[in-house]
Motif scaffolding. Sequence first.
Motif, PDB file in Angstrom:
ATOM      1  N   GLY A  74       0.841  -1.183   0.000  1.00  0.00           N
ATOM      2  CA  GLY A  74       0.000   0.000   0.000  1.00  0.00           C
ATOM      3  C   GLY A  74       0.877   1.234   0.000  1.00  0.00           C
ATOM      4  O   GLY A  74       1.642   1.457   0.945  1.00  0.00           O
ATOM      5  N   VAL A  75       0.805   2.018  -1.067  1.00  0.00           N
ATOM      6  CA  VAL A  75       1.678   3.187  -1.207  1.00  0.00           C
ATOM      7  C   VAL A  75       0.909   4.343  -1.827  1.00  0.00           C
ATOM      8  O   VAL A  75      -0.073   4.148  -2.546  1.00  0.00           O
ATOM      9  CB  VAL A  75       2.911   2.877  -2.088  1.00  0.00           C
ATOM     10  CG1 VAL A  75       3.793   1.819  -1.458  1.00  0.00           C
ATOM     11  CG2 VAL A  75       2.468   2.441  -3.488  1.00  0.00           C
ATOM     12  N   ALA A  76       1.358   5.537  -1.546  1.00  0.00           N
ATOM     13  CA  ALA A  76       0.837   6.703  -2.262  1.00  0.00           C
ATOM     14  C   ALA A  76       1.379   6.673  -3.681  1.00  0.00           C
ATOM     15  O   ALA A  76       2.490   6.199  -3.929  1.00  0.00           O
ATOM     16  CB  ALA A  76       1.265   7.981  -1.559  1.00  0.00           C
ATOM     17  N   ALA A 105      -5.488   0.959   4.528  1.00  0.00           N
ATOM     18  CA  ALA A 105      -5.996   1.551   5.771  1.00  0.00           C
ATOM     19  C   ALA A 105      -7.464   1.187   5.967  1.00  0.00           C
ATOM     20  O   ALA A 105      -7.903   0.858   7.086  1.00  0.00           O
ATOM     21  CB  ALA A 105      -5.831   3.064   5.746  1.00  0.00           C
ATOM     22  N   LEU A 106      -8.248   1.238   4.891  1.00  0.00           N
ATOM     23  CA  LEU A 106      -9.661   0.857   4.946  1.00  0.00           C
ATOM     24  C   LEU A 106      -9.807  -0.598   5.352  1.00  0.00           C
ATOM     25  O   LEU A 106     -10.611  -0.945   6.228  1.00  0.00           O
ATOM     26  CB  LEU A 106     -10.306   1.095   3.581  1.00  0.00           C
ATOM     27  CG  LEU A 106     -11.763   0.645   3.420  1.00  0.00           C
ATOM     28  CD1 LEU A 106     -12.690   1.562   4.201  1.00  0.00           C
ATOM     29  CD2 LEU A 106     -12.162   0.628   1.945  1.00  0.00           C
ATOM     30  N   GLN A 107      -9.020  -1.467   4.728  1.00  0.00           N
ATOM     31  CA  GLN A 107      -9.106  -2.893   5.031  1.00  0.00           C
ATOM     32  C   GLN A 107      -8.694  -3.180   6.473  1.00  0.00           C
ATOM     33  O   GLN A 107      -9.327  -3.982   7.166  1.00  0.00           O
ATOM     34  CB  GLN A 107      -8.214  -3.685   4.064  1.00  0.00           C
ATOM     35  CG  GLN A 107      -8.344  -5.199   4.201  1.00  0.00           C
ATOM     36  CD  GLN A 107      -9.698  -5.703   3.767  1.00  0.00           C
ATOM     37  OE1 GLN A 107     -10.282  -5.190   2.819  1.00  0.00           O
ATOM     38  NE2 GLN A 107     -10.202  -6.723   4.448  1.00  0.00           N
ATOM     39  N   GLY A 108      -7.638  -2.518   6.924  1.00  0.00           N
ATOM     40  CA  GLY A 108      -7.198  -2.730   8.296  1.00  0.00           C
ATOM     41  C   GLY A 108      -8.211  -2.257   9.321  1.00  0.00           C
ATOM     42  O   GLY A 108      -8.433  -2.901  10.340  1.00  0.00           O
ATOM     43  N   ALA A 109      -8.847  -1.128   9.045  1.00  0.00           N
ATOM     44  CA  ALA A 109      -9.780  -0.544  10.004  1.00  0.00           C
ATOM     45  C   ALA A 109     -11.113  -1.273  10.058  1.00  0.00           C
ATOM     46  O   ALA A 109     -11.698  -1.455  11.132  1.00  0.00           O
ATOM     47  CB  ALA A 109     -10.015   0.928   9.676  1.00  0.00           C
ATOM     48  N   VAL A 268     -16.655   4.252  14.800  1.00  0.00           N
ATOM     49  CA  VAL A 268     -16.311   2.938  15.331  1.00  0.00           C
ATOM     50  C   VAL A 268     -14.801   2.878  15.519  1.00  0.00           C
ATOM     51  O   VAL A 268     -14.042   3.596  14.859  1.00  0.00           O
ATOM     52  CB  VAL A 268     -16.786   1.796  14.404  1.00  0.00           C
ATOM     53  CG1 VAL A 268     -18.300   1.785  14.304  1.00  0.00           C
ATOM     54  CG2 VAL A 268     -16.144   1.916  13.027  1.00  0.00           C
ATOM     55  N   THR A 269     -14.365   2.008  16.410  1.00  0.00           N
ATOM     56  CA  THR A 269     -12.936   1.829  16.670  1.00  0.00           C
ATOM     57  C   THR A 269     -12.319   0.970  15.578  1.00  0.00           C
ATOM     58  O   THR A 269     -12.885  -0.070  15.214  1.00  0.00           O
ATOM     59  CB  THR A 269     -12.721   1.153  18.032  1.00  0.00           C
ATOM     60  OG1 THR A 269     -13.328   1.952  19.043  1.00  0.00           O
ATOM     61  CG2 THR A 269     -11.233   0.998  18.330  1.00  0.00           C
ATOM     62  N   PRO A 270     -11.182   1.363  15.015  1.00  0.00           N
ATOM     63  CA  PRO A 270     -10.540   0.545  13.978  1.00  0.00           C
ATOM     64  C   PRO A 270     -10.202  -0.848  14.495  1.00  0.00           C
ATOM     65  O   PRO A 270      -9.752  -1.017  15.630  1.00  0.00           O
ATOM     66  CB  PRO A 270      -9.268   1.331  13.647  1.00  0.00           C
ATOM     67  CG  PRO A 270      -9.533   2.729  14.102  1.00  0.00           C
ATOM     68  CD  PRO A 270     -10.433   2.604  15.285  1.00  0.00           C
ATOM     69  N   GLU A 271     -10.419  -1.844  13.662  1.00  0.00           N
ATOM     70  CA  GLU A 271     -10.090  -3.212  14.037  1.00  0.00           C
ATOM     71  C   GLU A 271      -8.582  -3.454  14.000  1.00  0.00           C
ATOM     72  O   GLU A 271      -8.047  -4.261  14.746  1.00  0.00           O
ATOM     73  CB  GLU A 271     -10.788  -4.189  13.092  1.00  0.00           C
ATOM     74  CG  GLU A 271     -12.309  -4.163  13.182  1.00  0.00           C
ATOM     75  CD  GLU A 271     -12.959  -5.115  12.190  1.00  0.00           C
ATOM     76  OE1 GLU A 271     -12.220  -5.850  11.494  1.00  0.00           O
ATOM     77  OE2 GLU A 271     -14.195  -5.132  12.120  1.00  0.00           O
ATOM     78  N   GLY A 272      -7.899  -2.779  13.105  1.00  0.00           N
ATOM     79  CA  GLY A 272      -6.463  -2.950  12.955  1.00  0.00           C
ATOM     80  C   GLY A 272      -5.874  -1.765  12.214  1.00  0.00           C
ATOM     81  O   GLY A 272      -6.571  -0.790  11.919  1.00  0.00           O
ATOM     82  N   ASP A 273      -4.599  -1.857  11.908  1.00  0.00           N
ATOM     83  CA  ASP A 273      -3.937  -0.749  11.221  1.00  0.00           C
ATOM     84  C   ASP A 273      -3.740  -1.063   9.744  1.00  0.00           C
ATOM     85  O   ASP A 273      -4.148  -2.108   9.244  1.00  0.00           O
ATOM     86  CB  ASP A 273      -2.604  -0.420  11.905  1.00  0.00           C
ATOM     87  CG  ASP A 273      -1.609  -1.578  11.858  1.00  0.00           C
ATOM     88  OD1 ASP A 273      -1.916  -2.621  11.230  1.00  0.00           O
ATOM     89  OD2 ASP A 273      -0.521  -1.443  12.444  1.00  0.00           O
ATOM     90  N   ALA A 274      -3.115  -0.137   9.047  1.00  0.00           N
ATOM     91  CA  ALA A 274      -2.928  -0.293   7.606  1.00  0.00           C
ATOM     92  C   ALA A 274      -2.064  -1.500   7.272  1.00  0.00           C
ATOM     93  O   ALA A 274      -2.306  -2.181   6.255  1.00  0.00           O
ATOM     94  CB  ALA A 274      -2.298   0.979   7.029  1.00  0.00           C
ATOM     95  N   LEU A 275      -1.089  -1.794   8.103  1.00  0.00           N
ATOM     96  CA  LEU A 275      -0.207  -2.925   7.823  1.00  0.00           C
ATOM     97  C   LEU A 275      -0.969  -4.243   7.910  1.00  0.00           C
ATOM     98  O   LEU A 275      -0.804  -5.133   7.063  1.00  0.00           O
ATOM     99  CB  LEU A 275       0.973  -2.907   8.790  1.00  0.00           C
ATOM    100  CG  LEU A 275       2.150  -3.824   8.461  1.00  0.00           C
ATOM    101  CD1 LEU A 275       2.666  -3.548   7.051  1.00  0.00           C
ATOM    102  CD2 LEU A 275       3.267  -3.633   9.468  1.00  0.00           C
ATOM    103  N   SER A 276      -1.813  -4.377   8.931  1.00  0.00           N
ATOM    104  CA  SER A 276      -2.633  -5.591   9.016  1.00  0.00           C
ATOM    105  C   SER A 276      -3.607  -5.652   7.850  1.00  0.00           C
ATOM    106  O   SER A 276      -3.964  -6.734   7.368  1.00  0.00           O
ATOM    107  CB  SER A 276      -3.380  -5.636  10.355  1.00  0.00           C
ATOM    108  OG  SER A 276      -4.296  -4.567  10.470  1.00  0.00           O
ATOM    109  N   GLY A 277      -4.040  -4.476   7.354  1.00  0.00           N
ATOM    110  CA  GLY A 277      -4.901  -4.440   6.177  1.00  0.00           C
ATOM    111  C   GLY A 277      -4.184  -4.950   4.940  1.00  0.00           C
ATOM    112  O   GLY A 277      -4.774  -5.668   4.116  1.00  0.00           O
ATOM    113  N   ALA A 278      -2.912  -4.598   4.785  1.00  0.00           N
ATOM    114  CA  ALA A 278      -2.131  -5.088   3.647  1.00  0.00           C
ATOM    115  C   ALA A 278      -1.988  -6.604   3.701  1.00  0.00           C
ATOM    116  O   ALA A 278      -2.091  -7.291   2.671  1.00  0.00           O
ATOM    117  CB  ALA A 278      -0.757  -4.417   3.630  1.00  0.00           C
ATOM    118  N   VAL A 279      -1.753  -7.128   4.892  1.00  0.00           N
ATOM    119  CA  VAL A 279      -1.644  -8.581   5.043  1.00  0.00           C
ATOM    120  C   VAL A 279      -2.971  -9.251   4.717  1.00  0.00           C
ATOM    121  O   VAL A 279      -3.023 -10.278   4.030  1.00  0.00           O
ATOM    122  CB  VAL A 279      -1.178  -8.949   6.471  1.00  0.00           C
ATOM    123  CG1 VAL A 279      -1.287 -10.452   6.702  1.00  0.00           C
ATOM    124  CG2 VAL A 279       0.249  -8.479   6.700  1.00  0.00           C
TER     125      VAL A 279
END
Length: 293
Positions: A74-76, A105-109, A268-279
């Motif tokens: 995930g990159v700009a 970030a969306l997937q992680g959250a 809502v509280t994010p479930e995880g961060d962007a890195l966990s979203g990438a995984v």
Amino acid sequence: MTAYLIGIDGGGTSCRAAVAGSNGNILARAQAGPANILSDPDTALDNIASATRAAFYAAGINARSIASARAVLGVAGNNVGEAVHYVKNRLPFAEADIESDGLIALQGALGDKDGAVAILGTGTIYISRHCDTVTYTGGWGFTVGDLGSGARIGHALLQESLLAYDGIHVMSAMTASVLAEFKNDPRNIVEFARQAKPGAFGRYAPRVFEHIKQGDAVAARLLKEAAVSVDEALDRLVARGTQRICLLGGLGPLYSSWIAARHQSLLVTPEGDALSGAVALAVSRFGPLKAIE
């Protein structure tokens, strides 16, 4: 040799990497320097590789396994085809997908749920998902966009300091502190602003939040004005059907009590961060993987 999954969160400040098993269970994380594929793709490649090697080392896995790994990055700048093509062809992985930093970030959250993330930092961007359709709102950069961002708040503070110097607006402790930093010479502010990048303006945003705690009325006004811009964007997301919102980025938690009540009820509280979203995206794209002999 086991085939591993890798998630990469690459930004202009740092690159984070996570190595996971084929089920998505993260084994280790690591960090290296910046990974801006637009401005410096070769340095980005070096830091992607360095962060990945460090993650494998932390997990006790031989770095030779990187060559058989599958990755989601995930990159700009993922929408700039030339940069993506250059980087993708030079990555050390067996397969890789390059996505936006907003998507991971969306997937992680939110995981696979519908909803939206508002990424509020030096810039601003909003990403929503509804029935598997992902929509991006904003993110047009400081020059013509990024309303409500740290860069915009910092810029507004410098403007307010000049207005106070001229006696057009009332002086406050916050604007007085800015003027003192520039030796009470408005020409120094003008010279700074003439050359400043968004990040330089953004460094003044925390001062607004600090002075709000001290009851500074000017700080409160600036933040209320910034929150209006965020609320306008969130109204657009809600009009599209969004019923779940995560506030992310450095300013995200700070905005939670300043946005309108109609939006606070959707937070809502994010479930995880962007890195966990990438995984997680790597699992959906490439896993579960079987061992490669």
